[in-house]
Design a protein around this motif. Structure first.
Motif, short mmCIF file in Angstrom:
data_model
loop_
_atom_site.label_atom_id
_atom_site.label_comp_id
_atom_site.label_asym_id
_atom_site.label_seq_id
_atom_site.Cartn_x
_atom_site.Cartn_y
_atom_site.Cartn_z
N ALA A 191 0.86 -1.18 0.00
CA ALA A 191 0.00 0.00 0.00
C ALA A 191 0.90 1.23 0.00
CB ALA A 191 -0.93 -0.01 1.20
N ASN A 208 -3.29 8.36 -5.88
CA ASN A 208 -3.43 7.23 -4.94
C ASN A 208 -3.12 5.92 -5.67
OD1 ASN A 208 -4.31 8.78 -2.67
ND2 ASN A 208 -6.32 8.97 -3.68
N MET A 209 -2.22 5.17 -5.11
CA MET A 209 -1.87 3.88 -5.69
C MET A 209 -2.84 2.80 -5.19
SD MET A 209 1.57 1.59 -5.17
CE MET A 209 0.89 0.87 -3.67
N LYS A 210 -3.26 1.96 -6.08
CA LYS A 210 -4.14 0.86 -5.71
C LYS A 210 -3.33 -0.24 -5.02
CE LYS A 210 -7.58 -2.29 -7.64
NZ LYS A 210 -8.24 -2.77 -8.88
N GLU A 211 -3.84 -0.70 -3.91
CA GLU A 211 -3.13 -1.75 -3.17
C GLU A 211 -3.06 -3.03 -4.01
OE1 GLU A 211 -4.76 -2.41 0.65
OE2 GLU A 211 -4.66 -0.29 1.26
N PHE A 212 -1.99 -3.80 -3.78
CA PHE A 212 -1.80 -5.05 -4.51
C PHE A 212 -1.03 -6.04 -3.66
CE2 PHE A 212 1.76 -2.32 -5.60
CZ PHE A 212 2.86 -3.16 -5.48
N VAL A 224 0.99 5.01 -11.62
CA VAL A 224 0.08 5.79 -10.78
C VAL A 224 -0.15 7.14 -11.45
CG1 VAL A 224 -0.35 6.76 -8.50
CG2 VAL A 224 1.01 4.66 -8.73
#
Length: 302
Positions: A191, A208-212, A224
């Motif tokens: 995250a 905002n970076m998408k969680e992975f 991003v």
């Protein structure tokens, strides 16, 4: 010769001058019977079957006498047992106390064994968890910021939410970086805090970076979008304004964000965390819009 009668035998015995030893009375054994008819048969049989006892001989014990005397012996034994009952009760109490003591000892031993097993298991499990935690600490993820591309940049006059007139900037950019999980036996959940682009300490764009989730010994390329829409510049936007709405000089920008990685090595019991603060110095060149700007040597990782 004729058989002598009982009277003749008596008279001869009385008239005989020789002294003879006194005779003992004849004995016979009568077996107990349930009814009088059986008793008469038993008496008759015993009378005829029992030999005359000699003066020095003792009367033999027949099976009937054994049966007759058995109840008496049982009664005697019962009486003897009853007479020794207090002592035997003490012995029984002592034996029961010993048995109860042994049972308590066995119960305590089982409890002690269970507690020892439980403590040993917890100790081994804790030691194993610490080993896994220690082994996973050096396996930190590796992050490389590759480039940023500005697709659109515009500076125009406007007013903020309070009505104050000021220059306002809008931009649309894309940041790319690679994420590598070096863990050999665990994956990580990744995250990030908001990615912020700032100009003169004013945040002009964010993303905002998408969680992975990243599997062990694998990597990926992350993109991003970092955007800003009509962000007030106040006095700082004087050098960026132009008649075309595009900056005419290079614009220094700063990129800041924190990347957070969490590994689940042993469920939720062993979950090491890795934090990486990334700061990049970026120069926005108006002549190189829509072209990736390499950031390989422009970023620091803490």
């Amino acid at each position: 010769m004729h058989a002598k009668t009982d009277s003749e035998v008596t008279s001869i015995s009385a008239s005989s001058p020789a002294r003879s030893p006194p005779r003992r009375p004849l004995y016979f054994v009568q077996s107990p019977s349930r009814d009088s008819h059986d008793g008469e048969k038993t008496v008759t049989t015993s009378f005829h079957s029992t030999p005359v006892l000699s003066p020095n001989a003792s009367p033999p014990h027949s099976s009937s006498s054994t049966r007759f005397s058995a109840p008496h012996r049982k009664k005697d034994n019962h009486h003897h047992h009853h007479s020794l009952k207090p002592w035997k009760q003490i012995d029984v109490i002592e034996e029961e106390g010993l048995l109860q003591g042994e049972d308590r000892d066995r119960t305590l031993s089982r409890r002690c064994y269970f507690l020892i097993f439980l403590l040993g298991f917890l100790l081994l499990f804790t030691l194993f968890s610490l080993i896994l935690w220690g082994a996973s600490r050096p396996m930190k993820p590796k992050i490389f910021i590759k480039s940023i591309k500005f697709d659109h940049v515009q500076v125009q006059a406007g007013s903020d939410s309070t009505g104050v007139a000021t220059d306002m900037i809008s931009m649309n950019s894309t940041l790319k970086f690679t994420y590598r999980n070096t863990g050999t036996f665990f994956g990580v959940h990744v995250a990030s805090t908001p990615l912020e682009l700032s100009y003169s300490e004013i945040v002009i764009a964010a993303g905002n970076m998408k969680e992975f989730y990243q599997h062990r010994r694998s990597h990926r390329l992350v993109s991003v979008a970092v955007m800003g829409n009509k962000i007030p510049l106040y006095g700082s936007g004087a050098s960026l304004s132009s008649t075309t709405g595009m900056p005419t000089v290079p614009v220094p920008l700063n990129l800041n964000f924190v990347l957070r990685s969490r590994a689940y090595v042993l469920g939720k019991l062993v979950k090491p965390k890795y934090y990486k603060r990334i700061q990049c110095s970026i120069t926005l060149d108006p002549k190189k819009l829509s072209a990736p700007i390499p950031l390989k040597h422009s970023c620091t990782y803490k």
